[in-house]
Design an enzyme around this catalytic site. Structure first.
Site, short mmCIF file in Angstrom:
data_model
loop_
_atom_site.label_atom_id
_atom_site.label_comp_id
_atom_site.label_asym_id
_atom_site.label_seq_id
_atom_site.Cartn_x
_atom_site.Cartn_y
_atom_site.Cartn_z
N GLU B 245 -6.35 8.14 -15.92
CA GLU B 245 -5.97 7.12 -16.89
C GLU B 245 -7.03 6.03 -16.94
O GLU B 245 -7.42 5.58 -18.01
CB GLU B 245 -4.61 6.51 -16.53
CG GLU B 245 -4.17 5.44 -17.53
CD GLU B 245 -2.80 4.85 -17.22
OE1 GLU B 245 -2.48 4.71 -16.03
OE2 GLU B 245 -2.08 4.53 -18.17
N GLU B 369 -4.89 -8.20 -13.40
CA GLU B 369 -4.84 -8.72 -12.03
C GLU B 369 -5.02 -7.58 -11.02
O GLU B 369 -5.78 -7.71 -10.06
CB GLU B 369 -3.51 -9.45 -11.79
CG GLU B 369 -3.37 -10.77 -12.55
CD GLU B 369 -3.18 -10.60 -14.05
OE1 GLU B 369 -2.73 -9.53 -14.50
OE2 GLU B 369 -3.52 -11.55 -14.80
#
Lengths: 325, 386
Positions: B245, B369
């Protein structure tokens, strides 16, 4: 599609890093012995017959080492204007040059000879008085020349576009070297310095700043390599690639040095630490020739004001069929 | 170092360009993004046409219907599809995640059963990883899979699942050992989305449309041969999926950004831009080139050494934030018209929609993050934060 260095180019980088470690002011003759002054000069003129890609490796390492000497001024600025006999002297380490492109001239303290742009040509400037000025970055002094007479015609001004692309790209590469060193110092420091019982690099307020610094640096390095390849190949995108690379990399070097100073805490703000010298080189590069803002105005002009549809052309990065195979 | 296409790459690019000129239906050109892309017989037909012409699964092994081509061909394909503003193959999850995971960890039976229908768009896949209590911290997965007489019985809830409403299959990360915690005791299953006990509910997002879904599993029976990898070894398999991914997306993301920047340049030419907006536009164009060259660096290292360069790990982080800036710049270039929406807005509301949709970019497929922590810890080698 290949944007990696060869084994030989990686070896050149290792050699350069080892040679420059702890001695940022080697003599011009030493660089000639290493073959650095003649990298892209033809073999029949005493050079190595290589390309700007190999010089790119050296510019990044010279930036990292905060090299003080006339390499940039000779190889990035003056070389394209020099006729074969003068190139041979450069390759042999007999002379170094600088080019007065603008009122503030680089490396006047170390370069042997001066070229100057006048009218329709680039000439050697003879008998001029040099004044080296105080500059924030002591590792690349700037100065002014007064008086003197134009001597030998070296090249027509048509070569200036190539010189500008080479110079901007070299400065972008130096910036990557500076930023790479600053980031390395920051990583070392935050991995060992402990506060509140942990290395400070474990705190995300610190580590994410360094992740951003790395991200910016790799983006800028990619642009610098693109520009270096375009310059080496005299690709039609060299002008815009060099402007993009310098605008990005110089600002990155300034920002990465600022991050490095911040995460070092008090020690990063001291005179004895290496960081302020890297920072001052970054600041010097950012303002030299053209700032990021100025260069982006050029890029915007190419995107928005071009006669042909630069929007679609320029958005497509180079896609060309390799000649001959 | 040579940025030009090799003769083989150039020939492939040329062939693909002329194929696109002849075969791309005009009604599919210029996608708006979002749910509209995911449905309709036309998209399945388009995906099938890509497959028949040999442009689906370019890097997959030939024995499973792939092209057996080098990674650079896949990069070229993504670039050219984007330049032609052609929609991507509808089987995004199957092509990018389920397929590569099955190729890496699946049994021979699984490979011959599942791979070819992914390429031909006969079967659509979705992903069941995230849960209400397991987002960035995926090891908190609680959906249970109880082994009972050669079948698993699955109970639980997944969410943020794109394509689930049209999917035939789901790659599902479950907890098969109820006494386990964290990374142990997880099992990776292939679940038939048409099984009794599977319920899909659309999740309406801030753009007003529903691209994502919740999936509820109630006593869903899954045959034991649908385990990918080992029972209890699901974490390693899931990491392969996420690697794909985050790893092979670089060129697709850059191609998508190229379309946005090209449209923003066109908009600035149409409507004019002051020096500050010109500076920002130049910045975004430069960032796009930087992203492309970074992808090329990572790709050429992959082709030379078998391992992508570490700089490739920044692609998603860079793209997501760049797309947010470019779309906001698009709104600024529209001036007061930026408040209008849909058919009342210039360009059919393209920029309004894109700007709102872009807020998901820094959350989906790894939040920024988490990605910064991955760069800090795995690339820079900084001490772990937890």
């Amino acid at each position: 599609m290949d944007l990696t260095f060869t084994f030989e180019q990686d070896e050149l980088r290792e050699q350069a890093r080892a040679f420059l470690a702890g001695r940022p002011e080697p003599a011009w003759e030493e660089l000639a012995e290493l073959g650095w002054t003649g990298v892209s000069i033809a073999e029949d003129a005493g050079g190595a017959g290589l390309s700007f890609v190999e010089e790119a490796v050296l510019f990044e390492e010279l930036g990292r080492a905060l090299y003080h000497g006339p390499y940039f001024s000779t190889v990035a600025l003056a070389l394209p204007a020099l006729p074969a006999d003068l190139r041979a002297e450069v390759a042999a380490g007999e002379t170094s040059w600088t080019l007065a492109l603008a009122p503030l001239v680089s490396d006047l303290d170390t370069a042997d000879r001066i070229a100057i742009v006048g009218g329709d040509g680039i000439y050697e400037l003879e008998g001029a008085e040099r004044e080296v000025l105080a500059t924030t970055d002591g590792s690349r002094p700037l100065g002014v020349v007064r008086g003197g007479e134009p001597g030998r015609l070296l090249a027509p001004t048509g070569v200036l576009a190539e010189i500008r692309a080479r110079a901007l790209t070299a400065l972008a590469l130096e910036s990557c070297g500076v930023a790479g060193r600053a980031l390395e110092l920051a990583i070392e420091h935050v991995s060992t310095r402990e506060q509140f019982g942990r290395p400070i690099g474990a705190y995300q307020a610190v580590s994410h700043r360094l992740a951003d610094a790395y991200t910016q640096l790799e983006l800028s390095r990619s642009l610098a390599l693109w520009a270096a390849w375009c310059v080496a190949e005299s690709d039609e995108q060299a002008t815009v690639a060099a402007a993009a690379a310098k605008s990005s990399a110089a600002e990155t070097a300034v920002a990465v040095c600022e991050t490095a100073i911040q995460v070092h805490g008090g020690i990063g703000f001291t005179w004895e630490h290496e960081l302020h010298r890297l920072y001052k080189r970054a600041l010097g590069i950012e303002s030299f020739i053209a700032s990021g803002t100025r260069l982006r105005a050029d890029v915007a002009g190419a995107l928005l004001d071009g006669k042909r549809n630069m929007a679609s052309d320029a958005t497509s990065a180079p896609v060309a069929v390799r000649q001959g195979g | 170092m040579d940025l030009r296409d090799t003769p083989e790459e150039a020939a492939f690019r040329e062939r693909l360009r002329s194929w696109l000129e002849e075969n791309l239906p005009t009604e599919l050109q210029g996608h708006r993004g979002g749910e509209a892309r995911f449905e309709g017989a036309a998209l399945r037909a388009w995906s099938r046409a890509l497959y028949d012409a040999g442009y689906a699964g370019l890097t997959w092994p030939k024995e499973y219907g792939g092209g057996g081509a080098p990674y650079s061909f896949q990069a070229i394909c993504l670039e050219e599809l984007a330049r032609a503003e052609a929609p991507a193959h509808v089987g995004v999850i199957g092509l990018g995640m389920a397929g590569p995971t099955i190729i890496a960890h699946g049994t021979e039976e699984q490979k011959s059963r599942y791979l070819a229908p992914i390429l031909s768009a006969e079967e659509i896949w979705c992903q069941g990883f995230s849960e209400p209590g397991a987002g960035s911290d995926l090891a908190g997965v609680r959906t249970s899979a109880r082994l009972d007489n050669h079948r698993f019985v699955v109970d639980g809830q997944k969410l943020w699942s794109s394509f689930a409403h049209i999917a035939d299959w789901c790659i599902l990360l479950t907890r098969s050992d109820p006494k386990s915690t964290r990374h142990a005791g997880l099992t990776y299953l292939i679940v038939d989305m048409h099984s009794p006990g599977v319920e899909v509910r659309p999740l309406r997002q801030l753009t007003g449309e529903a691209e994502f879904n919740e999936i509820f599993f109630t006593g869903v029976e899954v045959p034991v041969e649908n385990v990918v990898g080992e029972i209890g070894g699901g974490w390693q398999v899931a990491m392969t999926t996420l690697l794909h991914e985050r790893g092979t997306l670089g060129f697709a993301l850059q191609a998508a950004l190229e379309v946005q920047v090209r449209k923003a340049v066109g908009l600035a030419r149409d409507r004019g831009a002051d020096p500050i907006l010109r500076d920002r536009l130049a910045r975004e164009w430069i960032e796009l080139q930087a992203l492309r060259m970074t992808n090329v660096r990572s790709l050429s290292k992959l082709m030379k050494t078998g391992v992508p360069g570490p700089e490739g790990s920044i692609a998603k982080l860079v793209w997501s934030e760049a797309n947010q800036r470019v779309t906001k710049l698009g709104l600024e270039l529209l001036g007061p018209d930026a408040s209008l929406a849909d058919a009342n807005a210039p360009y059919g509301g393209y920029w309004q929609y894109q700007q709102l949709r872009s807020r998901g970019n820094t959350i989906e497929a790894g939040t920024s993050e988490i990605l910064r922590s991955i760069v800090a810890e795995r690339v820079l080698g900084l001490p772990r934060s937890r």
